[in-house]
Design a protein around this motif. Structure first.
Motif, PDB file in Angstrom:
ATOM      1  N   UNK A 146       0.852  -1.182   0.000  1.00  0.00           N
ATOM      2  CA  UNK A 146       0.000   0.000   0.000  1.00  0.00           C
ATOM      3  C   UNK A 146       0.889   1.233   0.000  1.00  0.00           C
ATOM      4  N   UNK A 147       1.486   1.490  -1.147  1.00  0.00           N
ATOM      5  CA  UNK A 147       2.564   2.482  -1.167  1.00  0.00           C
ATOM      6  C   UNK A 147       2.246   3.728  -1.978  1.00  0.00           C
ATOM      7  N   UNK A 148       0.979   3.957  -2.338  1.00  0.00           N
ATOM      8  CA  UNK A 148       0.661   5.157  -3.091  1.00  0.00           C
ATOM      9  C   UNK A 148       0.856   6.410  -2.237  1.00  0.00           C
ATOM     10  N   UNK A 149       1.400   7.434  -2.881  1.00  0.00           N
ATOM     11  CA  UNK A 149       1.509   8.748  -2.257  1.00  0.00           C
ATOM     12  C   UNK A 149       0.872   9.775  -3.193  1.00  0.00           C
ATOM     13  N   UNK A 192      -4.919   5.685   0.009  1.00  0.00           N
ATOM     14  CA  UNK A 192      -3.603   5.238   0.477  1.00  0.00           C
ATOM     15  C   UNK A 192      -2.679   6.418   0.757  1.00  0.00           C
ATOM     16  N   UNK A 193      -2.782   7.438  -0.077  1.00  0.00           N
ATOM     17  CA  UNK A 193      -1.935   8.627   0.105  1.00  0.00           C
ATOM     18  C   UNK A 193      -2.248   9.317   1.430  1.00  0.00           C
ATOM     19  N   UNK A 194      -3.548   9.400   1.769  1.00  0.00           N
ATOM     20  CA  UNK A 194      -3.950   9.999   3.048  1.00  0.00           C
ATOM     21  C   UNK A 194      -3.353   9.213   4.197  1.00  0.00           C
ATOM     22  N   UNK A 195      -3.453   7.886   4.121  1.00  0.00           N
ATOM     23  CA  UNK A 195      -2.883   7.041   5.179  1.00  0.00           C
ATOM     24  C   UNK A 195      -1.373   7.243   5.296  1.00  0.00           C
ATOM     25  N   UNK A 196      -0.679   7.236   4.160  1.00  0.00           N
ATOM     26  CA  UNK A 196       0.785   7.331   4.174  1.00  0.00           C
ATOM     27  C   UNK A 196       1.294   8.719   4.553  1.00  0.00           C
ATOM     28  N   UNK A 197       0.422   9.738   4.501  1.00  0.00           N
ATOM     29  CA  UNK A 197       0.811  11.084   4.929  1.00  0.00           C
ATOM     30  C   UNK A 197       0.454  11.325   6.396  1.00  0.00           C
ATOM     31  N   UNK A 198      -0.388  10.468   6.967  1.00  0.00           N
ATOM     32  CA  UNK A 198      -0.927  10.691   8.305  1.00  0.00           C
ATOM     33  C   UNK A 198       0.000  10.142   9.388  1.00  0.00           C
ATOM     34  N   UNK A 200      -0.624   7.830  11.193  1.00  0.00           N
ATOM     35  CA  UNK A 200      -0.870   6.385  11.265  1.00  0.00           C
ATOM     36  C   UNK A 200      -0.076   5.597  10.219  1.00  0.00           C
ATOM     37  N   UNK A 201       0.806   6.260   9.483  1.00  0.00           N
ATOM     38  CA  UNK A 201       1.450   5.647   8.323  1.00  0.00           C
ATOM     39  C   UNK A 201       2.228   4.371   8.631  1.00  0.00           C
ATOM     40  N   UNK A 202       2.694   4.205   9.865  1.00  0.00           N
ATOM     41  CA  UNK A 202       3.449   2.999  10.222  1.00  0.00           C
ATOM     42  C   UNK A 202       2.565   1.912  10.815  1.00  0.00           C
ATOM     43  N   UNK A 203       1.259   2.151  10.793  1.00  0.00           N
ATOM     44  CA  UNK A 203       0.289   1.174  11.285  1.00  0.00           C
ATOM     45  C   UNK A 203      -0.422   0.534  10.093  1.00  0.00           C
ATOM     46  N   UNK A 204      -1.273  -0.478  10.348  1.00  0.00           N
ATOM     47  CA  UNK A 204      -1.892  -1.204   9.219  1.00  0.00           C
ATOM     48  C   UNK A 204      -2.809  -0.325   8.364  1.00  0.00           C
ATOM     49  N   UNK A 205      -2.832  -0.640   7.069  1.00  0.00           N
ATOM     50  CA  UNK A 205      -3.818  -0.091   6.141  1.00  0.00           C
ATOM     51  C   UNK A 205      -4.587  -1.282   5.589  1.00  0.00           C
ATOM     52  N   UNK A 206      -5.858  -1.388   5.953  1.00  0.00           N
ATOM     53  CA  UNK A 206      -6.691  -2.512   5.542  1.00  0.00           C
ATOM     54  C   UNK A 206      -7.743  -2.005   4.567  1.00  0.00           C
ATOM     55  N   UNK A 207      -7.794  -2.597   3.380  1.00  0.00           N
ATOM     56  CA  UNK A 207      -8.768  -2.189   2.360  1.00  0.00           C
ATOM     57  C   UNK A 207      -9.774  -3.310   2.137  1.00  0.00           C
ATOM     58  N   UNK A 208     -11.064  -2.945   2.096  1.00  0.00           N
ATOM     59  CA  UNK A 208     -12.109  -3.930   1.868  1.00  0.00           C
ATOM     60  C   UNK A 208     -13.170  -3.378   0.930  1.00  0.00           C
ATOM     61  N   UNK A 209     -13.431  -4.126  -0.158  1.00  0.00           N
ATOM     62  CA  UNK A 209     -14.521  -3.773  -1.061  1.00  0.00           C
ATOM     63  C   UNK A 209     -15.805  -4.329  -0.474  1.00  0.00           C
ATOM     64  N   UNK A 210     -16.684  -3.444  -0.022  1.00  0.00           N
ATOM     65  CA  UNK A 210     -17.905  -3.871   0.664  1.00  0.00           C
ATOM     66  C   UNK A 210     -18.846  -4.639  -0.252  1.00  0.00           C
ATOM     67  N   UNK A 211     -18.793  -4.362  -1.550  1.00  0.00           N
ATOM     68  CA  UNK A 211     -19.694  -5.037  -2.499  1.00  0.00           C
ATOM     69  C   UNK A 211     -19.287  -6.490  -2.725  1.00  0.00           C
ATOM     70  N   UNK A 212     -18.059  -6.849  -2.316  1.00  0.00           N
ATOM     71  CA  UNK A 212     -17.544  -8.200  -2.591  1.00  0.00           C
ATOM     72  C   UNK A 212     -17.815  -9.176  -1.447  1.00  0.00           C
ATOM     73  N   UNK A 213     -18.488  -8.734  -0.360  1.00  0.00           N
ATOM     74  CA  UNK A 213     -18.734  -9.601   0.790  1.00  0.00           C
ATOM     75  C   UNK A 213     -20.181 -10.101   0.750  1.00  0.00           C
TER      76      UNK A 213
END
Length: 461
Positions: A146-149, A192-198, A200-213
């Protein structure tokens, strides 16, 4: 015989492996050494006397560090830039801008530009070292995929550039986020960019597509399960516990049923979850980023999105415009995708006809940036058999739009006539928007009113 220092200085400036150019207070280039000319891809006599913005189509007054240096009187040191030369080649530069003063007044600015070549073996050594570090980090860092900036969101649109800059600042504040944008506009890059700038950047980034569950598994996947909560159930942590301390991206949030949206709202308000079959509350510290590909106002009206959830997520609300509303980005991204992909698959960059480029600017791009990238890949494969790429070589599904899109015939126009036609079209568009108000049109176009009047009269508009 003594050394003539004046000749020595001139010799150094012309042979040094650093590009040098000087602009005056009006932004006109008054000096350019041979290295700078090579970087730009023109001869010195084609550069001197031109305005800085005239040489770089992807540059604007606000984004030009050299013009900002003249305007503010502040030096800008070692800024990394990505530019296109006149051959359409993407180059990486390190630029330093220094204002020139005379009698206490700014009279211009000088720019020093270094390229990869300027650093010689040092650049190759550092690059090898950096790659080695990245390999080590990718093995150790859970979030390496998850490395987008923000720099990965490619745009030259003025409003889009401002939006990215604004989001970049807001990312530092620990609020939840709601992103609205059509499919393919780059919502996950922003998330991802928001997470990596925040923080929290050294903590987990979990992505889930809600339509796929599947709906019967939604609650257990979100909140986890306890042993015996249902037949075959084991103790398992859910998405919120996995993301504890970090960020949870809920893609296509509006796909969640209303009952689960209510439970999600409780988590946001109280900061705790309860596993399915569990009897105790578990406190979690998670930043939520929700995305929708439909307008939230429409979703709330149709009862697909709870209003209270919208307001709870909305301290930071981001609306990413579709590609069809970002005309400059269509040209810009087409060039980048062609260059990158042709290099990756090791083929010659194809020539794209002017008609195709014109069609691209008028095509609605329902799949947005993702669709543009796929179309470019399709054209690259076809370029193995045809060159240049013309309208008949576009994907079949796009051709049905050709009847509704009027493409200009530039084939019989030379360069000057093409530029005149283009200038006519943008001036006419500005006048149409302002209902013939020349003063307002001049503001939109960023030119003086007198200049616009002169151009209108000369073109017979």
């Amino acid at each position: 015989m003594g050394i003539d220092m004046k000749n020595i200085s001139s010799y150094i400036i012309e042979t040094i492996d650093i590009g040098i150019r000087v602009i005056n207070i009006e932004g006109l280039i008054i000096y350019c050494n041979s290295k700078m000319a090579k970087i730009i891809g023109l001869n010195e006599n084609e550069i001197c006397g031109k305005h800085i913005l005239e040489l770089h189509e992807d540059l604007e007054e606000k984004s030009s560090t050299l013009l900002n240096c003249v305007k503010t009187g502040n030096s800008i040191n070692n800024k990394i830039k990505i530019r296109f030369n006149n051959k359409g080649e993407m180059i990486y530069l390190v630029s330093t801008n220094i204002p020139i003063f005379k009698d206490g007044k700014i009279i211009g600015a000088i720019e020093y530009v270094k390229t990869e070549d300027s650093f010689g073996d040092l650049f190759s050594y550092l690059l090898r070292d950096a790659k080695k570090e990245m390999k080590i980090k990718s093995r150790l860092d859970l979030k390496s995929s998850y490395s987008y900036n923000f720099s990965d969101f490619l745009t030259v649109e003025k409003e889009m550039t401002f939006l990215i800059e604004k989001i970049s600042h807001m990312a530092l504040y620990d609020y939840n986020v709601l992103i609205f944008g059509e499919t393919g506009t780059g919502k996950e890059i922003i998330a991802q960019s928001i997470h990596n700038k925040s923080p929290r950047k050294n903590k987990p980034f979990i992505a889930q597509n809600c339509a796929a569950i599947p709906e019967n598994l939604l609650e257990s996947i979100f909140f986890g399960t306890e042993v015996g909560s249902f037949t075959g159930a084991v103790q398992k942590i859910g998405l919120f516990e996995q993301a504890d301390g970090g960020t949870l991206l809920l893609d296509e949030l509006n796909s969640l049923p209303i009952f689960l949206q209510a439970k999600l709202l409780r988590v946001l308000e109280e900061g705790c979850i309860r596993r399915v079959g569990g009897k105790r509350d578990i406190y979690v510290n998670v930043r939520i980023i929700g995305t929708t590909n439909e307008n939230p106002e429409t979703l709330m009206r149709d009862k697909k999105l709870r209003e209270d959830l919208f307001y709870r997520l909305g301290p930071i609300y981001i609306n990413i415009p579709p590609l069809r509303d970002r005309k400059s980005d269509i040209d810009y991204l087409t060039r980048i995708f062609i260059k990158r992909e042709s290099k990756r698959i090791k083929i010659k960059e194809p020539n794209i006809s002017v008609k195709v480029k014109d069609f691209f600017r008028k095509y609605p791009w329902p799949g947005n940036v993702r669709e543009l990238k796929n179309v470019v890949n399709y054209l690259l494969l076809n370029s193995l058999f045809v060159d240049p790429i013309n309208l008949e070589h576009l994907p079949h599904y796009m051709k049905k739009n050709m009847m509704n899109i009027k493409v200009k015939d530039y084939d019989d126009l030379d360069y000057n006539k093409r530029m005149l036609e283009f200038e006519k079209s943008i001036i006419s568009e500005a006048l149409e928007i302002t209902k013939g108000n020349i003063s307002e049109a001049s503001k939109i176009l960023g030119i003086k009113r007198q200049t616009l009047q002169y151009r209108i009269k000369k073109m017979g508009l």
